[in-house]
Design a protein around this motif. Structure first.
Motif, mmCIF file in Angstrom:
data_model
loop_
_atom_site.group_PDB
_atom_site.id
_atom_site.type_symbol
_atom_site.label_atom_id
_atom_site.label_comp_id
_atom_site.label_asym_id
_atom_site.label_seq_id
_atom_site.Cartn_x
_atom_site.Cartn_y
_atom_site.Cartn_z
ATOM 1 N N PRO A 122 25.437 32.987 4.951
ATOM 2 C CA PRO A 122 26.209 31.949 5.656
ATOM 3 C C PRO A 122 25.847 31.888 7.142
ATOM 4 C CG PRO A 122 27.633 33.267 4.253
ATOM 5 C CD PRO A 122 26.308 33.954 4.266
ATOM 6 N N VAL A 123 25.948 30.695 7.691
ATOM 7 C CA VAL A 123 25.584 30.488 9.093
ATOM 8 C C VAL A 123 26.520 31.257 10.018
ATOM 9 C CG1 VAL A 123 25.161 28.742 10.859
ATOM 10 C CG2 VAL A 123 24.731 28.204 8.466
ATOM 11 N N LEU A 124 27.814 31.261 9.715
ATOM 12 C CA LEU A 124 28.768 31.973 10.573
ATOM 13 C C LEU A 124 28.494 33.466 10.594
ATOM 14 C CD1 LEU A 124 31.241 31.892 12.359
ATOM 15 C CD2 LEU A 124 32.676 32.017 10.292
ATOM 16 N N LEU A 125 28.114 34.020 9.472
ATOM 17 C CA LEU A 125 27.786 35.443 9.437
ATOM 18 C C LEU A 125 26.551 35.736 10.289
ATOM 19 C CD1 LEU A 125 28.487 38.200 8.276
ATOM 20 C CD2 LEU A 125 27.073 37.667 6.290
ATOM 21 N N LEU A 126 25.561 34.866 10.247
ATOM 22 C CA LEU A 126 24.388 35.042 11.098
ATOM 23 C C LEU A 126 24.761 34.946 12.581
ATOM 24 C CD1 LEU A 126 21.716 32.906 9.183
ATOM 25 C CD2 LEU A 126 21.842 35.395 9.329
ATOM 26 N N MET A 127 25.641 34.014 12.928
ATOM 27 C CA MET A 127 26.069 33.887 14.314
ATOM 28 C C MET A 127 26.766 35.151 14.807
ATOM 29 S SD MET A 127 27.499 29.982 14.624
ATOM 30 C CE MET A 127 26.450 28.569 14.352
ATOM 31 N N ILE A 128 27.678 35.677 14.004
ATOM 32 C CA ILE A 128 28.402 36.889 14.411
ATOM 33 C C ILE A 128 27.454 38.070 14.546
ATOM 34 C CG2 ILE A 128 30.177 38.527 13.708
ATOM 35 C CD1 ILE A 128 31.625 36.187 12.358
ATOM 36 N N PHE A 129 26.527 38.209 13.628
ATOM 37 C CA PHE A 129 25.578 39.330 13.675
ATOM 38 C C PHE A 129 24.702 39.244 14.927
ATOM 39 C CE2 PHE A 129 21.295 40.895 12.716
ATOM 40 C CZ PHE A 129 21.571 42.228 12.437
ATOM 41 N N PHE A 130 24.126 38.095 15.208
ATOM 42 C CA PHE A 130 23.262 37.957 16.390
ATOM 43 C C PHE A 130 24.074 38.065 17.684
ATOM 44 C CE2 PHE A 130 20.421 35.563 13.351
ATOM 45 C CZ PHE A 130 19.412 36.506 13.361
ATOM 46 N N TRP A 131 25.301 37.582 17.651
ATOM 47 C CA TRP A 131 26.133 37.679 18.853
ATOM 48 C C TRP A 131 26.384 39.138 19.237
ATOM 49 C CZ3 TRP A 131 31.926 38.134 18.888
ATOM 50 C CH2 TRP A 131 32.440 38.045 20.190
ATOM 51 N N ARG A 132 26.748 39.974 18.268
ATOM 52 C CA ARG A 132 26.970 41.394 18.544
ATOM 53 C C ARG A 132 25.663 42.074 18.937
ATOM 54 N NH1 ARG A 132 31.485 42.285 20.154
ATOM 55 N NH2 ARG A 132 31.174 44.511 19.691
ATOM 56 N N PHE A 134 22.950 40.698 20.433
ATOM 57 C CA PHE A 134 22.537 40.294 21.784
ATOM 58 C C PHE A 134 23.485 40.854 22.841
ATOM 59 C CE2 PHE A 134 20.573 36.262 19.783
ATOM 60 C CZ PHE A 134 19.463 37.000 19.382
ATOM 61 N N ALA A 135 24.763 40.971 22.513
ATOM 62 C CA ALA A 135 25.709 41.548 23.476
ATOM 63 C C ALA A 135 25.413 43.027 23.715
ATOM 64 C CB ALA A 135 27.137 41.359 22.972
ATOM 65 N N MET A 139 21.700 40.847 26.696
ATOM 66 C CA MET A 139 21.086 39.554 26.963
ATOM 67 C C MET A 139 22.083 38.609 27.634
ATOM 68 S SD MET A 139 18.781 38.687 23.605
ATOM 69 C CE MET A 139 18.439 37.084 24.308
ATOM 70 N N PRO A 140 21.628 37.754 28.542
ATOM 71 C CA PRO A 140 22.529 36.753 29.125
ATOM 72 C C PRO A 140 22.832 35.653 28.108
ATOM 73 C CG PRO A 140 20.303 36.454 29.978
ATOM 74 C CD PRO A 140 20.271 37.708 29.147
ATOM 75 N N SER A 141 24.049 35.153 28.160
ATOM 76 C CA SER A 141 24.531 34.100 27.248
ATOM 77 C C SER A 141 24.298 34.491 25.788
ATOM 78 C CB SER A 141 23.836 32.769 27.546
ATOM 79 O OG SER A 141 24.037 32.379 28.880
ATOM 80 N N PRO A 142 24.863 35.586 25.335
ATOM 81 C CA PRO A 142 24.607 36.009 23.943
ATOM 82 C C PRO A 142 25.160 35.025 22.918
ATOM 83 C CG PRO A 142 26.348 37.327 24.915
ATOM 84 C CD PRO A 142 25.796 36.499 26.024
ATOM 85 N N TYR A 144 25.394 31.728 23.159
ATOM 86 C CA TYR A 144 24.511 30.566 23.055
ATOM 87 C C TYR A 144 23.296 30.876 22.199
ATOM 88 C CZ TYR A 144 20.914 27.237 24.475
ATOM 89 O OH TYR A 144 19.899 26.324 24.473
ATOM 90 N N TRP A 145 22.626 31.983 22.478
ATOM 91 C CA TRP A 145 21.425 32.318 21.719
ATOM 92 C C TRP A 145 21.752 32.700 20.280
ATOM 93 C CZ3 TRP A 145 17.250 30.494 23.492
ATOM 94 C CH2 TRP A 145 17.026 30.393 24.863
ATOM 95 N N ALA A 146 22.936 33.260 20.066
ATOM 96 C CA ALA A 146 23.334 33.559 18.687
ATOM 97 C C ALA A 146 23.521 32.276 17.886
ATOM 98 C CB ALA A 146 24.623 34.387 18.690
ATOM 99 N N VAL A 147 24.165 31.266 18.507
ATOM 100 C CA VAL A 147 24.353 29.981 17.823
ATOM 101 C C VAL A 147 23.009 29.320 17.538
ATOM 102 C CG1 VAL A 147 25.267 27.651 18.113
ATOM 103 C CG2 VAL A 147 26.660 29.617 18.731
ATOM 104 N N VAL A 148 22.132 29.303 18.539
ATOM 105 C CA VAL A 148 20.840 28.638 18.376
ATOM 106 C C VAL A 148 20.000 29.328 17.309
ATOM 107 C CG1 VAL A 148 18.651 28.163 19.525
ATOM 108 C CG2 VAL A 148 20.802 27.669 20.694
ATOM 109 N N LEU A 149 19.910 30.651 17.352
ATOM 110 C CA LEU A 149 19.060 31.367 16.398
ATOM 111 C C LEU A 149 19.594 31.242 14.974
ATOM 112 C CD1 LEU A 149 16.575 33.088 16.049
ATOM 113 C CD2 LEU A 149 17.961 35.128 16.518
ATOM 114 N N ALA A 150 20.899 31.317 14.820
ATOM 115 C CA ALA A 150 21.471 31.169 13.475
ATOM 116 C C ALA A 150 21.196 29.776 12.917
ATOM 117 C CB ALA A 150 22.968 31.453 13.518
ATOM 118 N N LEU A 151 21.337 28.753 13.745
ATOM 119 C CA LEU A 151 21.057 27.393 13.279
ATOM 120 C C LEU A 151 19.570 27.195 12.997
ATOM 121 C CD1 LEU A 151 23.370 25.307 15.650
ATOM 122 C CD2 LEU A 151 23.743 25.877 13.246
#
Length: 428
Positions: A122-132, A134-135, A139-142, A144-151
């Motif tokens: 799922p896209v939301l699961l990818l967003m949460i994983f990349f957000w944690r 990158f944080a 990384m700056p703006s984790p 934003y990059w989590a949303v972009v990479l997941a999409l």
């Protein structure tokens, strides 16, 4: 002829079926109107809380400060993430979509695993994983990059499947012809098949933009300040969360509607760019000086647009065969269509006649009549000039004409001059 474009998957309903559908539509409309009235009454007088339809709650959601401080910045964050995600998804889809089609089994297998994994998670699961991730990495703006990479991963896998299906839907003759010309399978894939598949999948890829735009709203869960997040912040400030979310929904609807119109306009534009006018093809003559050869190709001038869009065709080639008779061959050539070398062959679409040929016939008839009048006038003038001298010169004309037309021997003329014995008495 009846339109059967809407009855491909099912038969068109008859009179009874149309009446039933009309009644069902009216019933559904009445039910929807009743539900809407009930919802508005509930919002006007909720069991616990104030009136949600009051102007005091709607005013902060639509005033100028709400747009400049919340809606427009959130919309720009959504559009920015959408654009970057779309570009990355197209690149990801092309790379791994082509990788799934290459003859190398290793590359094909790795590409298939990556694409299937990105489609399944799922896209939301990818967003949460990349957000944690990158944080923790600092990384700056984790978010934003989590949303972009997941999409990018999810929608890129969809684009990869579009590329693979586009190549698979091409006729088999494309690859067979390229292999027959000496190209390898990879060259055929990259130079012939993939470019056609990209054009074929482009409308579906534009439709996927709507999905990317809507999926950016999931970034509000990981604290990404998109349009939805800014609307929630505004609602929490004035305690009008319902009103601000309604305004956000309207903005999302307008943006998605514009993208949908783009997805409808793009195929028509593509047809205009790819549909070229047909030109007459050269055909070898059957025999030298055979007048029936002109019936091999007749070029018909068409000015109406194509049925499914595209540019108007100026000339369309019709192969008529060569079994025409030599007699009256020029007229049959003209009847078959427009010949740019003979403008007189144009046919009037309203009357079906040949205006140029009719005009030429009328001009020829007028010229003959004019010549006949000139001849009669010349004869009349000659007769008038000769009538005055007819009586005075009658004897002279008659005398001059006698030796030529009626040679009669008379006394006093020169007949027998130089011959003394001619006409005398015989000597004894």
């Amino acid at each position: 002829m009846a339109d059967t474009s809407n009855s491909v998957l099912f038969d068109a309903p008859g009179p009874k079926g149309r009446r039933t559908i009309r009644i069902a539509n009216w019933i559904a409309g009445v039910i929807f109107a009743c539900l809407l009235v009930l919802i508005l009454m509930r919002l006007h007088n909720p069991p616990q809380g104030e009136n949600q339809l009051s102007w005091e709650l709607w005013k902060p959601a639509i005033e100028r400060e709400a747009w400049t401080d919340f809606y427009l910045p959130g919309l720009w964050a959504t559009i920015r993430a959408t654009i970057v995600a779309v570009v990355g998804a197209v690149a990801f889809g092309l790379v791994f979509g082509v990788g799934r089609l290459l003859p190398n089994i290793v590359i094909r297998s790795v590409s298939a695993v990556i694409v299937e994994f990105c489609r399944a998670v799922p896209v939301l699961l990818l967003m949460i994983f990349f957000w944690r991730l990158f944080a923790f990495a600092g990384m700056p703006s984790p978010s934003y990059w989590a949303v972009v990479l997941a999409l990018v991963l999810y929608n890129g896998s969809v684009v990869a499947e579009l590329v693979r299906s586009g190549v698979g839907n091409l006729p088999n003759g494309q690859r067979e012809a390229s292999l027959a010309l000496g190209l390898t399978e990879t060259q055929s894939l990259m130079q012939i098949e993939v470019p056609q598949a990209v054009y074929a999948m482009l409308p579906a890829a534009v439709t996927q933009l709507v999905v990317v735009l809507k999926d950016t709203a999931l970034g509000s869960i990981i604290m990404y300040t998109d349009l939805l997040q800014e609307s929630r912040r505004l609602g929490s400030m004035y305690f009008n969360i319902l009103q601000t979310l309604v305004m956000a929904a309207v903005i999302y609807f307008i943006a998605c509607w514009l993208l949908s119109r783009l997805a409808e306009w793009l195929p028509e534009r593509m047809q205009q760019r790819t549909a070229a006018p047909a030109e007459p093809e050269p055909v070898a003559p059957i025999a030298i000086m055979d007048p029936s050869n002109v019936n091999q190709i007749a070029v018909a001038k068409e000015v109406k647009e194509l049925p499914y869009g595209g540019t108007p065709r100026k000339y369309h080639v019709h192969h008529r065969g060569t079994n025409a008779s030599i007699r009256n061959w020029r007229r049959t050539r003209y009847e078959q269509g427009y010949d740019e070398t003979h403008p007189e062959s144009q046919v009037d679409p309203l009357t079906g006649e040949f205006p140029a040929a009719r005009k030429a016939a009328e001009d020829e008839k007028a010229a003959k009549a004019k010549a006949a009048r000139a001849k009669r006038k010349a004869e009349a003038e000659a007769a008038a000039d000769g009538g005055a001298d007819r009586h005075g010169d009658k004897a002279a004309h008659h005398t001059d004409a006698m030796p030529e037309h009626n040679p009669v021997f008379k006394h006093g003329n020169d007949v027998g001059k130089g011959h003394p014995n001619l006409g005398g008495k015989p000597k004894i």
